[in-house]
Design a protein around this motif. Sequence first.
Motif, PDB file in Angstrom:
ATOM      1  N   THR A 156      -6.713  -2.999  -4.045  1.00 18.74           N
ATOM      2  CA  THR A 156      -5.311  -3.344  -4.314  1.00 18.74           C
ATOM      3  C   THR A 156      -4.430  -2.106  -4.248  1.00 18.74           C
ATOM      4  O   THR A 156      -3.352  -2.125  -3.645  1.00 18.74           O
ATOM      5  CB  THR A 156      -5.186  -3.998  -5.694  1.00 18.74           C
ATOM      6  OG1 THR A 156      -5.951  -5.217  -5.705  1.00 18.74           O
ATOM      7  CG2 THR A 156      -3.733  -4.317  -6.015  1.00 18.74           C
ATOM      8  N   ARG A 157      -4.897  -1.005  -4.866  1.00 17.27           N
ATOM      9  CA  ARG A 157      -4.112   0.228  -4.825  1.00 17.27           C
ATOM     10  C   ARG A 157      -3.972   0.743  -3.403  1.00 17.27           C
ATOM     11  O   ARG A 157      -2.913   1.221  -3.000  1.00 17.27           O
ATOM     12  CB  ARG A 157      -4.764   1.287  -5.717  1.00 17.27           C
ATOM     13  CG  ARG A 157      -4.592   1.034  -7.208  1.00 17.27           C
ATOM     14  CD  ARG A 157      -4.813   2.306  -8.006  1.00 17.27           C
ATOM     15  NE  ARG A 157      -6.169   2.799  -7.882  1.00 17.27           N
ATOM     16  CZ  ARG A 157      -7.169   2.452  -8.697  1.00 17.27           C
ATOM     17  NH1 ARG A 157      -6.939   1.586  -9.686  1.00 17.27           N
ATOM     18  NH2 ARG A 157      -8.369   2.952  -8.547  1.00 17.27           N
ATOM     19  N   ARG A 158      -5.059   0.647  -2.636  1.00 18.74           N
ATOM     20  CA  ARG A 158      -4.997   1.129  -1.245  1.00 18.74           C
ATOM     21  C   ARG A 158      -4.045   0.277  -0.415  1.00 18.74           C
ATOM     22  O   ARG A 158      -3.285   0.792   0.409  1.00 18.74           O
ATOM     23  CB  ARG A 158      -6.404   1.123  -0.638  1.00 18.74           C
ATOM     24  CG  ARG A 158      -6.500   1.742   0.757  1.00 18.74           C
ATOM     25  CD  ARG A 158      -5.909   3.140   0.805  1.00 18.74           C
ATOM     26  NE  ARG A 158      -6.592   4.045  -0.102  1.00 18.74           N
ATOM     27  CZ  ARG A 158      -7.552   4.877   0.279  1.00 18.74           C
ATOM     28  NH1 ARG A 158      -7.953   4.890   1.523  1.00 18.74           N
ATOM     29  NH2 ARG A 158      -8.107   5.687  -0.590  1.00 18.74           N
ATOM     30  N   ARG A 159      -4.078  -1.054  -0.623  1.00 18.82           N
ATOM     31  CA  ARG A 159      -3.143  -1.925   0.105  1.00 18.82           C
ATOM     32  C   ARG A 159      -1.699  -1.591  -0.256  1.00 18.82           C
ATOM     33  O   ARG A 159      -0.823  -1.554   0.613  1.00 18.82           O
ATOM     34  CB  ARG A 159      -3.434  -3.396  -0.229  1.00 18.82           C
ATOM     35  CG  ARG A 159      -4.720  -3.929   0.357  1.00 18.82           C
ATOM     36  CD  ARG A 159      -4.763  -5.447   0.264  1.00 18.82           C
ATOM     37  NE  ARG A 159      -6.077  -5.969   0.583  1.00 18.82           N
ATOM     38  CZ  ARG A 159      -6.979  -6.329  -0.324  1.00 18.82           C
ATOM     39  NH1 ARG A 159      -6.689  -6.240  -1.612  1.00 18.82           N
ATOM     40  NH2 ARG A 159      -8.155  -6.792   0.047  1.00 18.82           N
ATOM     41  N   GLN A 160      -1.446  -1.376  -1.557  1.00 17.85           N
ATOM     42  CA  GLN A 160      -0.094  -1.034  -1.969  1.00 17.85           C
ATOM     43  C   GLN A 160       0.348   0.277  -1.338  1.00 17.85           C
ATOM     44  O   GLN A 160       1.500   0.414  -0.892  1.00 17.85           O
ATOM     45  CB  GLN A 160      -0.030  -0.937  -3.501  1.00 17.85           C
ATOM     46  CG  GLN A 160      -0.182  -2.278  -4.205  1.00 17.85           C
ATOM     47  CD  GLN A 160      -0.291  -2.133  -5.712  1.00 17.85           C
ATOM     48  OE1 GLN A 160      -0.543  -1.041  -6.236  1.00 17.85           O
ATOM     49  NE2 GLN A 160      -0.119  -3.244  -6.435  1.00 17.85           N
ATOM     50  N   GLY A 161      -0.561   1.240  -1.280  1.00 14.76           N
ATOM     51  CA  GLY A 161      -0.226   2.511  -0.646  1.00 14.76           C
ATOM     52  C   GLY A 161       0.075   2.352   0.832  1.00 14.76           C
ATOM     53  O   GLY A 161       1.020   2.955   1.363  1.00 14.76           O
ATOM     54  N   LEU A 162      -0.709   1.510   1.519  1.00 13.21           N
ATOM     55  CA  LEU A 162      -0.463   1.267   2.938  1.00 13.21           C
ATOM     56  C   LEU A 162       0.865   0.553   3.159  1.00 13.21           C
ATOM     57  O   LEU A 162       1.598   0.857   4.112  1.00 13.21           O
ATOM     58  CB  LEU A 162      -1.608   0.439   3.529  1.00 13.21           C
ATOM     59  CG  LEU A 162      -2.939   1.176   3.713  1.00 13.21           C
ATOM     60  CD1 LEU A 162      -4.012   0.207   4.157  1.00 13.21           C
ATOM     61  CD2 LEU A 162      -2.796   2.297   4.735  1.00 13.21           C
TER      62      LEU A 162
END
Length: 325
Positions: A77-83
């Motif tokens: 989830t954090r990686r998707r938000q960062g992307l």
Amino acid sequence: MLGAIGLDEGQESAYRALVTLGAAEVSDLAHRLTLPVPQTERALRGLERHGLAARSSARPGRWVAAPPGVALGALLTRRRQGLEQAEEAAALLAREYRAEEAEPAVHDLVEVVEGASAVAHRFHQLRLGARKEFCALVTGWPGDVAGPDDGPEDGAPVRGVGHRVVIERESLALPGGVREASSALARGERVRVTERVPTRLVVADGTLAMVPLTAQGAEPAALVVHAPGLLQSLTGLFEAVWRESLPLRLGATGAAEEAGGTPDATDLEVLSLLLAGMTDASVAKHLELGLRTVQRRVKGLMEEAGVTTRLQLGWHARERGWVAR
């Protein structure tokens, strides 16, 4: 597999082992991973920072794995938000760039890139940054576009991006040339063959182009073109060469195999390589067939087509759809 969410190879191995065991002492985990204890401890501390492992409160020195469904889900989830934030920033920068590009300075219309590493890096940027289509004229196969020592970092085209490549006929005679062509076709690239290309060239989405500035063998340098007028000319050059080049087809795919009375896969490979300008002996070598086998297959194709010359066979093959148009 988990490198995409920030784990290195050692951390991933440690987490997988810890998940399998549920909990373990550092020494036991190090033995299982066949790693020194200090290296295992570093991997566990890295997992702790990611929220994937924790020290046991009941037994000092013992580590417990966090449930993958929860812990990995949070990382994803954090990686998707960062992307998503990066995509928004990229879109904003692109809008700002287009606004500034309305009246570009003359010196901003082209960019000179020098050095093998810099040329290869810029080539990869153009290739991986293409969103619609990547086109190339190449003199060797396949790394000659990027530089003498640097081929593409990843052979697979970006999903959804069309690839059109024109290669020189002699490229097929190079060691591994036919294998490289087969791999490109298997990846969905469209490949055509011509006697000689006028220059090495890559064009990405019709908005950026790259051409060499130095002769082969010299220190690589390239020109990256942004100027609309030059881009239009270079795109036109590619399209002209593409139209005059012969489609390359290796293996059995497409409608030609579905109709009755058509050549088999090997026949089509032989025919395609012959139409690309290779000799019977070269075709036999690259397909690991005997010379007489190749000649016998060509004779069979001529009989199937009802023709008496190879020139007539080429015309008939095109009319019947035996080769890609």
